[in-house]
Design a protein around this motif. Structure first.
Motif, short mmCIF file in Angstrom:
data_model
loop_
_atom_site.label_atom_id
_atom_site.label_comp_id
_atom_site.label_asym_id
_atom_site.label_seq_id
_atom_site.Cartn_x
_atom_site.Cartn_y
_atom_site.Cartn_z
N ASN A 12 0.83 -1.21 0.00
CA ASN A 12 0.00 0.00 0.00
C ASN A 12 0.86 1.26 0.00
OD1 ASN A 12 -2.63 -1.10 -0.07
ND2 ASN A 12 -2.56 -1.55 2.12
N GLY A 51 -4.39 6.04 12.28
CA GLY A 51 -3.30 5.25 12.83
C GLY A 51 -2.78 4.16 11.91
N VAL A 53 -0.54 3.55 7.92
CA VAL A 53 0.20 4.10 6.79
C VAL A 53 -0.28 3.36 5.53
CG1 VAL A 53 2.27 4.95 7.93
CG2 VAL A 53 2.12 2.51 7.33
N1 LIG Z 1 -6.70 0.40 2.79
C1 LIG Z 1 -5.58 1.09 3.36
C2 LIG Z 1 -4.80 0.11 4.23
C3 LIG Z 1 -3.90 0.80 5.25
C4 LIG Z 1 -3.24 -0.21 6.15
O1 LIG Z 1 -3.90 -1.11 6.73
N2 LIG Z 1 -1.90 -0.07 6.33
C5 LIG Z 1 -1.14 -1.01 7.10
C6 LIG Z 1 0.24 -1.16 6.48
S1 LIG Z 1 0.11 -1.73 4.81
C7 LIG Z 1 -0.97 -0.49 8.52
O2 LIG Z 1 -0.74 0.69 8.72
N3 LIG Z 1 -1.04 -1.38 9.49
C8 LIG Z 1 -0.80 -1.08 10.86
C9 LIG Z 1 -2.05 -1.03 11.70
O3 LIG Z 1 -3.15 -1.34 11.18
O4 LIG Z 1 -1.91 -0.69 12.88
C10 LIG Z 1 -4.71 1.68 2.23
O5 LIG Z 1 -4.85 1.23 1.08
O6 LIG Z 1 -3.95 2.63 2.46
#
Ligand SMILES: N[C@@H](CCC(=O)N[C@@H](CS)C(=O)NCC(=O)O)C(=O)O
Length: 210
Positions: A12, A51, A53
């Motif tokens: 992402n 919260g 990225v």
């Molecule tokens: N649908 C969102 C997904 C964002 C997402 O879940 N990012 C993950 C990393 S790829 C994240 O920050 N995970 C840490 C958490 O959920 O605390 C996008 O496309 O930006």
């Protein structure tokens, strides 16, 4: 200058990073270590209350969450945004497809297979389940790409980048690329596009703000 908050290795986060490289747009990069929970720190939550990225700060106090929304913002008016109205709708169709049929399964399977392999055994059943759930979307994508070079008839666009983010690392999720021959050929074609940079280079060269 826009600022991208991103973590290493994320499909992402890779998407807006690649678009900015391919458009030659300058940006600042701030790395957030999600394995250490930095995305839940008070400092980061003050910037992005969700919260997670990636997050694209376009000016102080104004930013965009959701990787595919960032692509839409960044590519506006460029050659990576389809000019035709119906193709712009088709681009959105595939971006929603990516976020509903591919990313929710490839991403966690890859996370527990490759990013935190010490948890692979404990999550083996979940990984098998995610892999099985990813396959129908990948077969659908493979059928779409058969006989066409890129996702849209008019050529390479943010549609390719959105889908590419996680699909190009599907083997890191324990899936088999050779089961999807048109996807395999398309991945090779995307890597030949102007300004392409691999995911492994995210965070290597950019200026890193605190
Ligand atoms: N649908 C969102 C997904 C964002 C997402 O879940 N990012 C993950 C990393 S790829 C994240 O920050 N995970 C840490 C958490 O959920 O605390 C996008 O496309 O930006």
């Amino acid at each position: 200058m826009v600022k991208l908050y991103a973590c290493l290795g994320s499909g992402n986060c890779f998407k807006p990073w690649l678009v900015m490289h391919q458009l030659g747009q300058e940006f600042n990069l701030t790395l957030i270590d999600v394995l250490k929970g930095e995305q839940k720190s008070p400092e980061y939550l003050a910037i992005n209350p969700l919260g997670v990225v990636p997050y694209l700060e376009i000016e102080a106090g104004q930013g965009i969450g959701e990787s595919n929304a960032m692509l839409w913002y960044l590519a506006d008016g460029s050659h990576l945004m389809p000019a035709d109205r119906a193709e712009r709708a088709e681009a959105l169709q595939w971006m929603f497809f990516e976020q509903s049929k591919l990313e929710p399964y490839i991403s966690p399977a890859r996370f527990f297979t490759t990013i935190v392999p010490e948890q692979r055994e404990a999550r083996a059943d979940d990984i098998t389940n995610w892999q099985a759930l990813a396959e129908p979307g990948l077969f659908r994508l493979d059928a779409h790409l058969a006989g066409r070079k890129f996702m849209l008839a008019s050529g390479y666009s943010i549609t390719d980048i959105a889908v590419f983010g996680y699909v190009h690392v599907l083997e890191e999720a324990g899936l088999t690329l050779s089961h999807f021959p048109s996807v395999e050929r398309w991945i090779a074609d995307v890597t030949q596009t102007h300004g392409y940079r691999p995911l492994a280079e995210l965070g290597q060269a950019e200026s890193k703000a605190a």
